[in-house]
Design an enzyme around this catalytic site. Structure first.
Site, PDB file in Angstrom:
ATOM      1  N   ALA A  23       1.068  -0.676   0.049  1.00  0.00           N
ATOM      2  CA  ALA A  23       0.112  -0.510  -0.092  1.00  0.00           C
ATOM      3  C   ALA A  23       0.868   1.213  -0.182  1.00  0.00           C
ATOM      4  CB  ALA A  23      -0.967  -0.061   0.840  1.00  0.00           C
ATOM      5  N   MET A  24       0.809   1.923  -0.995  1.00  0.00           N
ATOM      6  CA  MET A  24       1.459   3.148  -1.204  1.00  0.00           C
ATOM      7  C   MET A  24       0.959   4.632  -1.079  1.00  0.00           C
ATOM      8  SD  MET A  24       4.356   2.289  -4.336  1.00  0.00           S
ATOM      9  CE  MET A  24       5.506   2.906  -3.901  1.00  0.00           C
ATOM     10  N   GLY A  27       4.381   8.182   0.543  1.00  0.00           N
ATOM     11  CA  GLY A  27       5.397   8.757   1.591  1.00  0.00           C
ATOM     12  C   GLY A  27       6.501   7.872   1.785  1.00  0.00           C
ATOM     13  N   VAL A  28       7.427   8.576   2.861  1.00  0.00           N
ATOM     14  CA  VAL A  28       8.499   7.634   2.734  1.00  0.00           C
ATOM     15  C   VAL A  28       8.561   6.648   3.293  1.00  0.00           C
ATOM     16  CG1 VAL A  28       9.611   8.732   5.204  1.00  0.00           C
ATOM     17  CG2 VAL A  28      11.431   8.249   3.831  1.00  0.00           C
ATOM     18  N   ASP A  29       7.838   6.464   3.744  1.00  0.00           N
ATOM     19  CA  ASP A  29       7.305   4.916   4.772  1.00  0.00           C
ATOM     20  C   ASP A  29       7.363   3.679   3.871  1.00  0.00           C
ATOM     21  OD1 ASP A  29       7.859   6.366   7.214  1.00  0.00           O
ATOM     22  OD2 ASP A  29       6.057   6.505   7.674  1.00  0.00           O
ATOM     23  N   SER A  30       5.958   4.024   3.236  1.00  0.00           N
ATOM     24  CA  SER A  30       5.954   3.520   2.505  1.00  0.00           C
ATOM     25  C   SER A  30       6.312   3.241   1.049  1.00  0.00           C
ATOM     26  CB  SER A  30       4.422   2.922   1.669  1.00  0.00           C
ATOM     27  OG  SER A  30       3.980   4.623   1.402  1.00  0.00           O
ATOM     28  N   LEU A  49      -4.247   4.043  -3.869  1.00  0.00           N
ATOM     29  CA  LEU A  49      -6.143   4.473  -3.771  1.00  0.00           C
ATOM     30  C   LEU A  49      -6.438   6.058  -3.424  1.00  0.00           C
ATOM     31  CD1 LEU A  49      -7.943   2.372  -0.572  1.00  0.00           C
ATOM     32  CD2 LEU A  49      -7.150   1.887  -2.905  1.00  0.00           C
ATOM     33  N   CYS A 117     -10.707   5.264   8.513  1.00  0.00           N
ATOM     34  CA  CYS A 117     -10.285   4.696   7.129  1.00  0.00           C
ATOM     35  C   CYS A 117      -9.433   3.479   7.400  1.00  0.00           C
ATOM     36  CB  CYS A 117      -8.812   6.041   6.574  1.00  0.00           C
ATOM     37  SG  CYS A 117      -8.016   5.905   5.551  1.00  0.00           S
ATOM     38  N   GLY A 141       3.263   0.711   5.755  1.00  0.00           N
ATOM     39  CA  GLY A 141       4.183   1.331   6.090  1.00  0.00           C
ATOM     40  C   GLY A 141       3.871   1.851   7.343  1.00  0.00           C
ATOM     41  N   CYS A 214      -6.013  14.030   7.206  1.00  0.00           N
ATOM     42  CA  CYS A 214      -4.972  14.110   5.356  1.00  0.00           C
ATOM     43  C   CYS A 214      -6.107  14.979   4.377  1.00  0.00           C
ATOM     44  CB  CYS A 214      -4.769  12.780   4.657  1.00  0.00           C
ATOM     45  SG  CYS A 214      -7.372  11.540   4.783  1.00  0.00           S
TER      46      CYS A 214
END
EC number: 2.8.1.13
Length: 374
Positions: A23-24, A27-30, A49, A117, A141, A214
């Site tokens: 799941a992207m 951000g840097v984490d995903s 998504l 979410c 992430g 968000c």
């Protein structure tokens, strides 16, 4: 077994032959999770998504699932040489998350849209997509750990880095979901994640983390609620605990239980806090801090993943609160000591040490046996 993705590995630890959906969010984490998946040898597919695309959010970085963030996710996928798909879930997100956020505020509760979410579009719908793609797991992430218990079943645990732990927001994760999910960053400190991104030349290595909800790019929660539920912005009376009218407020959407700022009532011998919101009468009930003390919280929609646990527990009633000693009986959390600022609409998450046992949504609270006389 591969330690990061907890999948059976072949020779040399390679996951060749496995398929991982990541799941992207952009951000840097995903992005680092996608990089780790690709480096494992598994076929890696990035999925984003699109959840909203309006106003200032379109060009804003550090949110997720809109505008520039989708472009960042695609650029990372291109850099890693993996497939990347974007699915439009804007209408579902609006109906299940944004509308619920406005409804909760209008009802005098304090919502947590990130949990809604995760419960809905991010996990339920992403699960369907990942399974349709034939993936062996869905990786995210989030900073939590998936630990295999003594019975071989996965458990949800706090992240190794307490400053990054996101377990409070994932209390509603079910056992079936946990069997399929993977959280490769749970054992890492955030600086190391950024180092990996920089070493791989990912353009998001220095991208700021999201600080706000968000879909509220300017932090104006009241503005979103007023647009969707204008009746929640109507003025009303500020009432003391003795029933006296102390003044007027500019709309319940500007307040939450435990809040001190913005009440704007002078002449009180003690600082005043929001004790309760009454949306039916538009009354804001205020009083001294000791009136915030509660002995218990009654929960709805309880999710329990603590099978097999016997012994003491702790409860966390806000994302930034410290877990406190408690008992859980019949859907009610009983605090060993009075707890403050417990707001209906928030979640109470239950722990055994670092393990997440589950939790539920706070429907109402029970006042502690303390004097509230001014």
């Amino acid at each position: 077994m591969n330690p990061e993705f907890q999948l059976e590995a072949g020779s040399g630890g390679s996951l060749k032959g496995a398929r991982i959906v990541v799941a992207m969010s952009g951000g840097v984490d995903s992005s680092v999770v996608a990089a780790l998946a690709a480096a494992s040898g598994a076929e890696t597919i990035g999925v984003t998504l699109q959840l909203y695309d309006h106003g200032a959010a379109v060009g804003r970085k550090g949110a997720c699932c809109a505008g520039q963030d989708i472009r960042d996710a695609r650029a990372v996928a291109d850099r890693l040489g993996i497939a990347h798909y974007v699915f439009d879930y804007e209408s579902r997100f609006r109906d299940s998350v944004i509308a619920d956020f406005a409804d909760e505020y209008a009802a005098g509760r304090t919502p947590i849209p990130c949990v809604r979410c995760n419960q809905g579009v991010k996990f339920t719908d992403l699960f369907g997509i990942a399974r349709d793609l034939g993936a062996d797991c869905l990786a995210t992430g989030h900073y939590v750990r998936r630990v295999l218990g003594t019975n071989g079943r996965p458990e949800l645990h706090r992240a190794a880095d307490p400053a990054r732990d996101q377990s409070y927001f994932l209390f509603a994760t079910t056992g079936d979901q946990l069997a399929y999910l993977r959280f490769p960053l749970g054992a890492m400190p955030k600086p190391r994640v950024r180092e990996i991104a920089a070493e791989l030349g990912l353009g998001v290595a220095a991208k700021p983390d999201s600080q706000d909800i968000c879909f509220v790019p300017d932090g104006d929660y009241a503005g979103i609620v007023k647009k969707l539920r204008p009746e929640a912005a109507e003025e009303g009376d500020v009432i003391g605990l003795d029933g006296r009218v102390l003044g007027r407020h500019r709309g319940l959407i500007h307040f939450t239980v435990g809040q001190r700022r913005g009440i704007e009532i002078g002449g009180s011998p003690e600082p005043l806090y929001v004790i309760r919101l009454e949306p039916d009468t538009k009354r804001l009930i205020v009083g001294p801090r000791r009136a915030l003390a509660v002995s218990a919280a009654i929960l709805d929609d309880i999710n329990w993943i603590g099978e097999g646990h016997e012994g003491p527990i702790t409860a966390k009633v806000r994302s930034l609160a410290k877990p406190v000693a408690a008992r859980f009986e019949g859907g009610t959390v009983h605090f060993d000591q009075p707890e403050y600022g417990v707001a209906p609409g928030q979640a109470a998450v239950l722990y055994a040490g670092d393990r997440v046992l589950g939790g539920g949504w706070i429907r109402e609270t029970v006042a502690a046996e303390l004097s509230v006389a001014a």
